[in-house]
Write an enzyme that holds these catalytic residues in place. Structure first.
Site, PDB file in Angstrom:
ATOM      1  NE  ARG A 149     -55.360  -0.718  79.244  1.00  0.00           N
ATOM      2  CZ  ARG A 149     -54.657   0.011  80.106  1.00  0.00           C
ATOM      3  NH1 ARG A 149     -54.674   1.331  80.009  1.00  0.00           N
ATOM      4  NH2 ARG A 149     -53.940  -0.555  81.054  1.00  0.00           N
TER       5      ARG A 149
ATOM      6  CG  HIS B 163     -50.906   5.636  79.696  1.00  0.00           C
ATOM      7  ND1 HIS B 163     -52.186   5.888  79.261  1.00  0.00           N
ATOM      8  CD2 HIS B 163     -51.037   4.774  80.753  1.00  0.00           C
ATOM      9  CE1 HIS B 163     -53.045   5.211  80.005  1.00  0.00           C
ATOM     10  NE2 HIS B 163     -52.377   4.521  80.910  1.00  0.00           N
TER      11      HIS B 163
ATOM     12  CD  GLN C 120     -52.388   7.374  84.692  1.00  0.00           C
ATOM     13  OE1 GLN C 120     -53.139   6.431  84.512  1.00  0.00           O
ATOM     14  NE2 GLN C 120     -52.464   8.156  85.767  1.00  0.00           N
TER      15      GLN C 120
ATOM     16  CG  ASP D 280     -46.297   1.998  85.856  1.00  0.00           C
ATOM     17  OD1 ASP D 280     -47.363   1.535  86.311  1.00  0.00           O
ATOM     18  OD2 ASP D 280     -46.051   2.057  84.636  1.00  0.00           O
TER      19      ASP D 280
ATOM     20  CB  CYS E 193     -50.535   5.296  86.635  1.00  0.00           C
ATOM     21  SG  CYS E 193     -49.324   4.085  86.068  1.00  0.00           S
TER      22      CYS E 193
ATOM     23  NE  ARG F  65     -56.706   7.485  82.739  1.00  0.00           N
ATOM     24  CZ  ARG F  65     -56.434   6.208  82.393  1.00  0.00           C
ATOM     25  NH1 ARG F  65     -55.678   5.467  83.190  1.00  0.00           N
ATOM     26  NH2 ARG F  65     -56.899   5.707  81.280  1.00  0.00           N
TER      27      ARG F  65
END
Length: 319
Positions: free
Chosen positions: A104, A131, A134, A234, A275, A303
């Site tokens: 990440r 991502h 996700q 988001d 998310c 997730r």
């Protein structure tokens, strides 16, 4: 037999068939977690964190533990990578010590560098371009809520993303929709700092031609949301944005805030996704994210299941 080495740098690192395989396993693991208690026994996952995360760290650590493996969280703020040693060398070294790496980080160059010489799977846990973990959780959530648990039901579903379009989540939602046959509509502010990168538009044009999804960039939130099955928002602000810059971004993004009035333009059975983390009063109102159409906490939970399935596929079963 060890599966062939695969890296997952964006959702389009996987084919539609492979994504469906991961989703089917995720649904199965969610329903019967005890059946997989030793699926990754004696396996070690190293998790690089240059950018902070709650969901990513907890879901990966908990996931590895529940599968009989071990997760190591490595905070690069304490011991930076890519400075004394190249990312390419780091990837090669970790291949001798671990079974897989998630990263990440701030940039795609870091993820690609780790993957360059690695002989274990490198998985993008977020960078500036994609991502994919996700996306798997998002697709699983859509399958559960809109497709009666059937991954084949994704085809033809419509998803509207409204907000900042120059964004890793936006880019991978576009790719995911193109791959899986969704109708994806994107709307956000105009201008250089909001523009979708040409490479993403070019890739999505190629993917839609091959796989049958559609990706459309529109000018207004109302156009994007019209009749949509899913409305997706988001976070508007990255860590550290303050003062005049924050005020300027807020002004540009407010026309794309998800309100009950905007949700009313979507399908009568539409669901709302984010998310997370979310800020009530910014990308959506509290009445939306806390309302009956919101599925954000199912999305967050997935997730865990989607990532467990991806790791088992990469390390044991093969994609």
């Amino acid at each position: 037999m060890t599966p062939a080495l695969r890296h997952v740098t964006k959702i389009s690192s996987l084919s539609p068939k492979e994504i469906k395989g991961v989703l089917k396993l995720a649904l199965e693991m969610k329903a019967r977690p005890a059946d997989y208690w030793d699926a990754l026994k004696r396996r070690t996952l190293l998790m690089f964190f240059e950018k902070p995360s709650l969901r990513t760290r907890v879901s990966l650590e908990a996931g590895m533990t529940s599968l009989g493996g071990h997760g190591i969280a490595y905070m690069t703020g304490d011991s930076p990578i890519g400075e004394k040693e190249s990312y390419e060398d780091t990837g090669a070294v970790l291949s001798r010590m671990c079974d897989a790496v998630t990263a990440r980080v701030k940039s795609r160059e870091q993820v690609n560098g780790l993957a360059e010489n690695a002989t274990i799977p490198i998985i993008n846990a977020l960078d500036d371009y994609a991502h994919p973990m996700q996306m798997l959780a998002d697709l699983q959530t859509i399958v559960e809520h809109k497709c009666d648990g059937d991954v084949e039901g994704l085809t033809g579903k419509s998803l509207a993303f409204v907000g900042d379009c120059q964004n890793n989540v936006t880019y991978d939602l576009m790719r995911a929709g193109a791959l899986m046959g969704l109708d994806v509509r994107i709307a956000g502010p105009t201008g250089f700092e909001w523009e979708i990168e040409p490479s993403v538009l070019e890739e999505c044009a190629s993917l839609t031609k091959e796989h049958g999804g559609t990706v459309t960039v529109l000018k207004t939130a109302e156009e994007a949301v019209d009749g949509a099955d899913i409305v997706y928002a988001d976070s508007w602000m990255s860590y550290g944005i303050k003062g005049a810059e924050r005020d300027r971004r807020m002004k540009a993004l407010m026309p794309f805030q998800v309100t009950p009035e905007l949700m009313a333009k979507a399908s009568s059975s539409a669901s709302f996704m984010n998310c997370l983390p979310a800020v009530r009063g910014e990308e959506q109102l509290a009445s939306v994210i806390d309302g009956p159409q919101s599925i954000v906490f199912d999305q967050a939970e997935n997730r865990l299941h989607a990532q467990k399935a991806l790791l088992v596929k990469l390390l044991v079963e093969g994609l």
